[in-house]
Scaffold this active site. Structure first.
Site, mmCIF file in Angstrom:
data_model
loop_
_atom_site.group_PDB
_atom_site.id
_atom_site.type_symbol
_atom_site.label_atom_id
_atom_site.label_comp_id
_atom_site.label_asym_id
_atom_site.label_seq_id
_atom_site.Cartn_x
_atom_site.Cartn_y
_atom_site.Cartn_z
ATOM 1 N N SER A 187 0.880 -1.116 -0.177
ATOM 2 C CA SER A 187 -0.012 -0.068 -0.179
ATOM 3 C C SER A 187 0.697 1.424 -0.125
ATOM 4 C CB SER A 187 -0.938 0.018 1.080
ATOM 5 O OG SER A 187 0.107 0.021 2.442
ATOM 6 N N LYS A 204 -8.208 4.209 1.656
ATOM 7 C CA LYS A 204 -7.476 5.470 1.446
ATOM 8 C C LYS A 204 -7.420 5.754 -0.128
ATOM 9 C CE LYS A 204 -4.242 3.181 4.882
ATOM 10 N NZ LYS A 204 -5.267 2.314 4.594
ATOM 11 N N SER A 245 -12.115 26.058 -29.275
ATOM 12 C CA SER A 245 -12.250 24.833 -30.078
ATOM 13 C C SER A 245 -10.915 24.561 -30.981
ATOM 14 C CB SER A 245 -13.897 24.892 -30.900
ATOM 15 O OG SER A 245 -13.827 23.923 -31.861
ATOM 16 N N TYR A 267 -10.698 -5.599 12.313
ATOM 17 C CA TYR A 267 -9.976 -5.181 11.337
ATOM 18 C C TYR A 267 -9.978 -6.567 10.150
ATOM 19 C CZ TYR A 267 -6.393 -3.601 8.128
ATOM 20 O OH TYR A 267 -5.864 -3.038 6.933
ATOM 21 N N GLU A 285 -17.688 22.908 -16.790
ATOM 22 C CA GLU A 285 -18.128 21.513 -17.009
ATOM 23 C C GLU A 285 -17.069 20.209 -16.414
ATOM 24 O OE1 GLU A 285 -19.529 22.713 -21.611
ATOM 25 O OE2 GLU A 285 -17.590 21.592 -21.340
ATOM 26 N N GLN A 315 -7.692 -1.612 3.643
ATOM 27 C CA GLN A 315 -6.663 -1.049 3.087
ATOM 28 C C GLN A 315 -7.110 -0.027 1.600
ATOM 29 O OE1 GLN A 315 -2.709 -2.950 2.244
ATOM 30 N NE2 GLN A 315 -3.321 -2.712 0.156
ATOM 31 N N THR A 368 -38.169 28.475 -11.716
ATOM 32 C CA THR A 368 -38.391 27.122 -11.235
ATOM 33 C C THR A 368 -38.757 26.268 -12.447
ATOM 34 O OG1 THR A 368 -40.946 27.439 -10.953
ATOM 35 C CG2 THR A 368 -39.315 27.923 -9.136
ATOM 36 N N HIS A 369 -38.257 24.975 -12.231
ATOM 37 C CA HIS A 369 -38.646 24.194 -13.567
ATOM 38 C C HIS A 369 -37.940 24.608 -14.697
ATOM 39 C CE1 HIS A 369 -41.823 21.929 -11.294
ATOM 40 N NE2 HIS A 369 -42.086 22.982 -10.898
ATOM 41 N N ASN A 420 -2.798 -2.214 12.843
ATOM 42 C CA ASN A 420 -4.362 -2.229 12.915
ATOM 43 C C ASN A 420 -4.686 -0.718 13.678
ATOM 44 O OD1 ASN A 420 -4.453 -4.395 11.669
ATOM 45 N ND2 ASN A 420 -5.487 -5.363 13.375
ATOM 46 N N LYS A 460 -15.663 29.787 -31.117
ATOM 47 C CA LYS A 460 -16.027 29.254 -29.814
ATOM 48 C C LYS A 460 -15.453 29.633 -28.556
ATOM 49 C CE LYS A 460 -18.583 26.400 -29.071
ATOM 50 N NZ LYS A 460 -18.473 24.851 -29.165
ATOM 51 N N ASN A 463 -15.528 28.176 -24.773
ATOM 52 C CA ASN A 463 -16.236 27.213 -23.943
ATOM 53 C C ASN A 463 -15.847 27.083 -22.264
ATOM 54 O OD1 ASN A 463 -16.951 25.925 -26.389
ATOM 55 N ND2 ASN A 463 -14.977 24.783 -26.702
#
Length: 460
Positions: free
Chosen positions: A22, A323, A275, A315, A288, A320, A153-154, A108, A281, A283
């Protein structure tokens, strides 16, 4: 050297070692692992479980190891995990005395302690980033109290609102995120060290001393539970997920409001992209990407919940996998908070276009219904009358603020000249003086309230 190899008669297979290791990700715990070890050996010396001078030698050399890692003089490599790496390096430096560091401790409870220390620090770091974001939003709100935009709204125009009120809505969301992280911190601030593998220890350790040295407020009360409790990791990632949901919603708004169709917001060129084929463009790639990375953090939450849902008591090596989800959620959230805060500092509003848009879509229709109620009409009847007025406007290509008084009076004799003012966008906004409303006085009080709560959270 492996910490556990004494019982075995043959070495583990190379691919088994690779699968078990690990260190490739838990190296991030090096600072907290060494800090916890320093506190542990100090306690061992003070309680005379090991000679005090040996404890001091171990502690001094742990400090040196930490300094060498920080300066780049020591590379973290060649061990199963960070705990093994630190112990092996200590033994290289001071010999067999270094092996006494692990007295009255198991990996542990060691890793559980490291992870709690790390998560506490991460909560503080994320909280500071959220504070910076809210502070930026407060600046934007203060500068835009007088401006009006359509509220939706909506995704349909509903009522006119203050631009600052809209911004404050996100500050409220992020304040709740801060509260969640603060609550998460309380449950993370519990020290499991001293639980050993699962049954505790027969050495006369002083857990309260160790907790004090490590600035833990509480000590775990059941060693079986303590070594396998990862609720705090799941809760931390849940807090991250909710925070990302709020960031994603804000990003969705910015993406929509910065389109040509809306044109309310302009994102700075410094935080936009172009673009590869279309020269015109501009963007909104950063919003996003944040919107997309939200799914990544949700995946981290699903991962940790799936890990802990079926493991037997105490444990198991499954843990493991805690993380990777924790570190990925943390890295993603911090990156998103940082870039988004900078992006917000560089946006601009087309307040004229927003004000014009607020007047469309019959956004002051509710004001007509409220006016009739104030004149004595039942709200349901007022709602129906207002709906008829709206239908008249649609059929005759009219707007509410351009109707003559006699038109209103054709629908109800309760109308007088006051209605001609009530349907204006500015009047509609200023009429809502209720706490949390759109009037400038209410919005300024909301700004003051957000500021007070933010300052109180960082004083506590």
């Amino acid at each position: 050297m492996k910490l556990w190899e004494g019982r075995f008669t043959e070495p583990s297979a190379k691919n088994a070692d690779d699968f078990n290791q690990s260190l490739s990700f838990d190296y991030k715990l090096y600072w907290h692992d060494i800090l916890a070890s320093i506190a542990h050996v100090k306690m061992l010396g003070e309680t005379q479980i090991i000679p005090k001078e040996e404890a001091e030698t171990i502690g001094d050399n742990l400090v040196n190891i930490l300094a060498d890692i920080e300066k780049g003089k020591l590379t973290i490599e060649g061990a199963e995990d960070i705990h093994t790496f630190v112990e092996n390096e200590l033994v290289k430096r001071i010999g067999v005395k270094g092996k006494k560091m692990h007295t009255a401790r198991s990996r542990n409870d060691q890793v559980a302690t490291d992870l709690r220390l790390y998560t506490k620090d991460s909560i503080v770091n994320v909280s500071n980033h959220i504070k910076n974001l809210i502070t930026t939003l407060l600046d934007i709100a203060n500068n835009n109290v007088q401006y009006i935009m359509p509220g939706y709204t909506h995704m349909r125009k509903a009522q006119p609102v203050s631009v600052a009120q809209y911004i404050n809505a996100y500050s409220e969301m992020f304040l709740r995120d801060l509260e969640r992280f603060t609550d998460c911190y309380k449950r993370t601030d519990v020290m499991p060290l001293g639980s050993c593998a699962l049954a505790g220890t027969d050495f006369p350790i002083d857990r309260r001393m160790t907790a004090s040295l490590l600035s833990f407020s509480e000590i775990s009360q059941n060693s079986i539970d303590a070594v396998s409790d990862r609720d705090f990791v799941a809760e931390y990632i849940f807090c991250c997920s909710t925070l990302m949901a709020h960031l994603s919603r804000f990003c969705e708004d910015l993406i929509i409001y910065s389109t040509d169709e809306f044109g309310f917001i302009e994102i700075s060129d410094a935080y936009s992209t172009g673009s590869s084929i279309m020269p015109q463009k501009k963007n909104p790639d950063i919003p996003e990407l944040i919107r997309g990375k939200t799914g990544r953090v949700y995946g981290d939450l699903t991962a940790i919940l799936t890990v802990i849902k079926g493991i037997p008591t105490s444990y198991n090596k499954d843990l493991q996998e805690d993380k990777g989800a924790l570190f990925d959620a943390e890295d993603t959230v911090l990156a998103c908070l940082s870039i988004f805060t900078d992006l917000l500092k560089n946006i601009s509003f087309d307040t004229r276009k927003m004000r014009f848009a607020a007047g469309g879509g019959f956004t002051t229709a509710t004001d007509i219904a409220d006016y009739l109620v104030q004149k004595g009409m039942a709200f349901r009847d007022a709602h129906a009358v207002t709906g008829q007025i709206v239908r008249y406007c649609i059929e005759n290509n009219k707007t509410l603020d351009k109707l003559d008084l006699f038109v209103y009076q054709n629908f109800s004799s309760l109308f007088d000249e006051e209605i001609l003012q009530r349907v204006k966008v500015g009047k509609s906004v200023e009429a809502r003086k209720v706490i949390g409303g759109s009037a400038r006085s209410a919005v300024r009080e909301n700004i003051r309230s957000i500021t007070r709560r933010l300052n109180r959270m960082f004083k506590e």
